[in-house]
Design a protein around this motif. Structure first.
Motif, PDB file in Angstrom:
ATOM      1  N   UNK A  24       0.789  -1.233   0.000  1.00  0.00           N
ATOM      2  CA  UNK A  24       0.000   0.000   0.000  1.00  0.00           C
ATOM      3  C   UNK A  24       0.820   1.282   0.000  1.00  0.00           C
ATOM      4  N   UNK A  25       2.083   1.206  -0.394  1.00  0.00           N
ATOM      5  CA  UNK A  25       2.856   2.426  -0.605  1.00  0.00           C
ATOM      6  C   UNK A  25       2.568   2.962  -2.009  1.00  0.00           C
ATOM      7  N   UNK A  26       2.648   4.271  -2.171  1.00  0.00           N
ATOM      8  CA  UNK A  26       2.493   4.892  -3.488  1.00  0.00           C
ATOM      9  C   UNK A  26       3.868   4.924  -4.132  1.00  0.00           C
ATOM     10  N   UNK A  27       4.054   4.152  -5.204  1.00  0.00           N
ATOM     11  CA  UNK A  27       5.387   3.874  -5.727  1.00  0.00           C
ATOM     12  C   UNK A  27       5.558   4.454  -7.136  1.00  0.00           C
ATOM     13  N   UNK A  28       6.722   5.046  -7.369  1.00  0.00           N
ATOM     14  CA  UNK A  28       7.151   5.451  -8.707  1.00  0.00           C
ATOM     15  C   UNK A  28       8.438   4.712  -9.033  1.00  0.00           C
ATOM     16  N   UNK A  29       8.612   4.345 -10.302  1.00  0.00           N
ATOM     17  CA  UNK A  29       9.835   3.677 -10.749  1.00  0.00           C
ATOM     18  C   UNK A  29      10.533   4.559 -11.771  1.00  0.00           C
ATOM     19  N   UNK A  30      11.843   4.621 -11.663  1.00  0.00           N
ATOM     20  CA  UNK A  30      12.667   5.420 -12.574  1.00  0.00           C
ATOM     21  C   UNK A  30      13.779   4.547 -13.112  1.00  0.00           C
ATOM     22  N   UNK A  31      14.050   4.647 -14.412  1.00  0.00           N
ATOM     23  CA  UNK A  31      15.129   3.852 -15.006  1.00  0.00           C
ATOM     24  C   UNK A  31      15.567   4.491 -16.320  1.00  0.00           C
ATOM     25  N   UNK A  32      16.826   4.268 -16.683  1.00  0.00           N
ATOM     26  CA  UNK A  32      17.308   4.694 -18.007  1.00  0.00           C
ATOM     27  C   UNK A  32      17.553   3.494 -18.921  1.00  0.00           C
ATOM     28  N   UNK A  79      19.425  18.019 -13.770  1.00  0.00           N
ATOM     29  CA  UNK A  79      18.157  18.733 -13.939  1.00  0.00           C
ATOM     30  C   UNK A  79      16.974  17.766 -13.903  1.00  0.00           C
ATOM     31  N   UNK A  80      17.159  16.606 -14.531  1.00  0.00           N
ATOM     32  CA  UNK A  80      16.107  15.584 -14.525  1.00  0.00           C
ATOM     33  C   UNK A  80      15.845  15.088 -13.106  1.00  0.00           C
ATOM     34  N   UNK A  81      16.902  14.858 -12.338  1.00  0.00           N
ATOM     35  CA  UNK A  81      16.750  14.367 -10.971  1.00  0.00           C
ATOM     36  C   UNK A  81      15.963  15.374 -10.131  1.00  0.00           C
ATOM     37  N   UNK A  82      16.334  16.639 -10.234  1.00  0.00           N
ATOM     38  CA  UNK A  82      15.628  17.677  -9.486  1.00  0.00           C
ATOM     39  C   UNK A  82      14.156  17.723  -9.896  1.00  0.00           C
ATOM     40  N   UNK A  83      13.900  17.601 -11.201  1.00  0.00           N
ATOM     41  CA  UNK A  83      12.531  17.658 -11.708  1.00  0.00           C
ATOM     42  C   UNK A  83      11.674  16.533 -11.125  1.00  0.00           C
ATOM     43  N   UNK A  84      12.218  15.320 -11.107  1.00  0.00           N
ATOM     44  CA  UNK A  84      11.459  14.168 -10.602  1.00  0.00           C
ATOM     45  C   UNK A  84      11.144  14.340  -9.121  1.00  0.00           C
ATOM     46  N   UNK A 124      25.850  11.500  -6.290  1.00  0.00           N
ATOM     47  CA  UNK A 124      26.090  12.879  -5.856  1.00  0.00           C
ATOM     48  C   UNK A 124      24.976  13.806  -6.322  1.00  0.00           C
ATOM     49  N   UNK A 125      24.542  13.652  -7.583  1.00  0.00           N
ATOM     50  CA  UNK A 125      23.421  14.451  -8.078  1.00  0.00           C
ATOM     51  C   UNK A 125      22.183  14.235  -7.220  1.00  0.00           C
ATOM     52  N   UNK A 126      21.948  12.990  -6.862  1.00  0.00           N
ATOM     53  CA  UNK A 126      20.794  12.660  -6.031  1.00  0.00           C
ATOM     54  C   UNK A 126      20.922  13.275  -4.641  1.00  0.00           C
ATOM     55  N   UNK A 127      22.099  13.201  -4.048  1.00  0.00           N
ATOM     56  CA  UNK A 127      22.328  13.788  -2.733  1.00  0.00           C
ATOM     57  C   UNK A 127      22.016  15.276  -2.724  1.00  0.00           C
ATOM     58  N   UNK A 128      22.522  15.988  -3.726  1.00  0.00           N
ATOM     59  CA  UNK A 128      22.299  17.428  -3.793  1.00  0.00           C
ATOM     60  C   UNK A 128      20.817  17.744  -3.989  1.00  0.00           C
ATOM     61  N   UNK A 129      20.142  16.941  -4.819  1.00  0.00           N
ATOM     62  CA  UNK A 129      18.721  17.175  -5.053  1.00  0.00           C
ATOM     63  C   UNK A 129      17.931  17.004  -3.752  1.00  0.00           C
ATOM     64  N   UNK A 130      18.247  15.958  -2.992  1.00  0.00           N
ATOM     65  CA  UNK A 130      17.564  15.741  -1.715  1.00  0.00           C
ATOM     66  C   UNK A 130      17.856  16.890  -0.754  1.00  0.00           C
TER      67      UNK A 130
END
Length: 385
Positions: A24-32, A79-84, A124-130
């Motif tokens: 029952x978690x609301x889940x999104x999946x991301x992949x390249x 930019x994509x990471x921040x957007x998501x 690192x991109x993810x860390x900064x976005x968080x």
């Protein structure tokens, strides 16, 4: 809880997304879809056929009535990471989106550089976005037991109390990784601990052992939900190789004498470990480490277990070890954190008998025997002169 699963099309990312969605978690999946590209590059394929992500997501909604949000893009694109993160607003992020194979990282200079750039810079991109969007997001990051190497002392859960010249301190456990891939995970761990210390991030680092198995309670509900079964010498695991060889009547190929010992766990335990970490988050500023494994075996013991569980004769063959690693070593790992949160482990022998031999038997016509042979040598990526 809103949970974003990075690498959600992968071997572990996909069943993890389903497991969390089923709870029952609301889940999104991301992949390249880089992992699918590695198959094309190497000329190999999953033993079990897998569907594209669109088909998988539609099948899950049909079977369960639950919807997964999809994002296609690369963590190297900040930019994509921040957007998501701004759009989905996750409360937790599960990070599987890294190149995960030690042999792939050791092919040559280009593959080593790619592995470290992709893994370290993406994180690192993810860390900064968080940190800039919502430092309260709990990051559950897949690490590896391979970060520790094989020290001649007990392996603690991430941290070590040290006394030196009459003074004491608590510090990250010393790392001695065995490949450029494992080195990238060490860099991640140090970067993430730094982010917790200076930005107040909350991070759980799951130092995972070798995962076996291909089925979870969610993936077995429809063939379109199946996850990967890798057996080739670059991305496959030794257990998968042994099971295939046993089913096909081929000798089990042990690298060296088989004294190399590693921690292992069932894929059902992997997805449950992630759920437990997500639902019991680290505190703000805490870099929490769990050693994610349930049993430990030497390679020779894995071969023996396969032989004992397989209903037929099994032969063993020893090959020259293409890796640079200790043939015999001490290995005692503390792994109480996840058990303390409620993990009830499956056992290797049970999974072999319950599903793995049958999975291989049903797909044995897809086996490429040449793909089972080691092609990457740890010193083979160096140029002479």
């Amino acid at each position: 809880m809103r949970v974003l699963v990075l690498g959600g099309d992968g071997y572990l990312g996909w069943p993890t997304a389903l497991h969390l969605s089923d709870r029952d978690h609301e889940v999104a999946v991301l992949d390249n879809f880089a992992r699918r590209g590695y198959d094309t590059e190497l000329g190999v394929q999953s033993l079990v056929p897998i569907q594209d992500l669109d088909t998988r997501v539609a099948a899950w909604q049909e079977v369960s009535g639950r919807q997964l949000t999809q994002y296609t893009g690369d963590l190297m694109d900040a930019d994509f990471v921040y957007q998501v993160l701004r759009e989905f607003r996750p409360e937790a992020i599960v990070h599987f989106a890294e190149q995960r194979a030690a042999p792939y990282s050791m092919i040559d200079r280009a593959h080593a550089v790619y592995t470290q750039q992709n893994n370290v810079i993406g994180t690192l991109n993810l860390m900064y976005a968080i940190a800039e969007i919502d430092p309260g997001i709990h990051l559950v990051k897949l690490g590896t037991m391979g970060e520790y190497g094989t020290p001649n002392i007990d392996i603690e859960e991430g941290w070590l109390e040290v006394e030196h010249n009459g003074r004491k301190d608590r510090m990250l456990y010393p790392k001695k990784p065995g490949s450029f891939y494992h080195l990238s995970k060490v860099h991640d761990s140090h970067n993430l601990e730094f982010g917790c210390r200076i930005w107040g991030l909350r991070v759980t680092d799951l130092n995972q052992g070798v995962v076996y198995g291909q089925q979870t309670p969610q993936t077995v509900q429809d063939p379109r939900l199946a996850t990967r079964f890798d057996y080739d010498a670059v991305f496959g695991t030794v257990l998968n190789r042994f099971v295939i060889q046993a089913v096909l009547g081929e000798p089990l190929t042990i690298y060296g004498e088989g004294g190399q010992t590693r921690g292992v766990l069932d894929i059902r335990d992997t997805v449950e470990c992630v759920r437990l970490a997500v639902e019991n988050p680290a505190d703000a500023g805490e870099f929490r480490v769990f050693n994610q494994m349930t049993e430990s075996f030497s390679v020779a013991q894995i071969a023996q277990t396969v032989a004992e569980c397989f209903p037929g004769p099994v032969q063993v063959e020893h090959l020259e070890n293409p890796r640079v690693e200790q043939a015999e070593h001490y290995y005692n790992v503390k792994h109480t954190g996840l058990v303390g949160l409620g993990l009830q482990p499956h056992l290797l022998s049970e999974t072999l008998i319950e599903s793995m031999f049958d999975i291989v038997s049903a797909n044995k016509d897809r086996v490429d025997l040449a793909a089972l042979l080691p092609t990457v040598r740890w010193r083979g990526g160096l140029k002479d002169g």
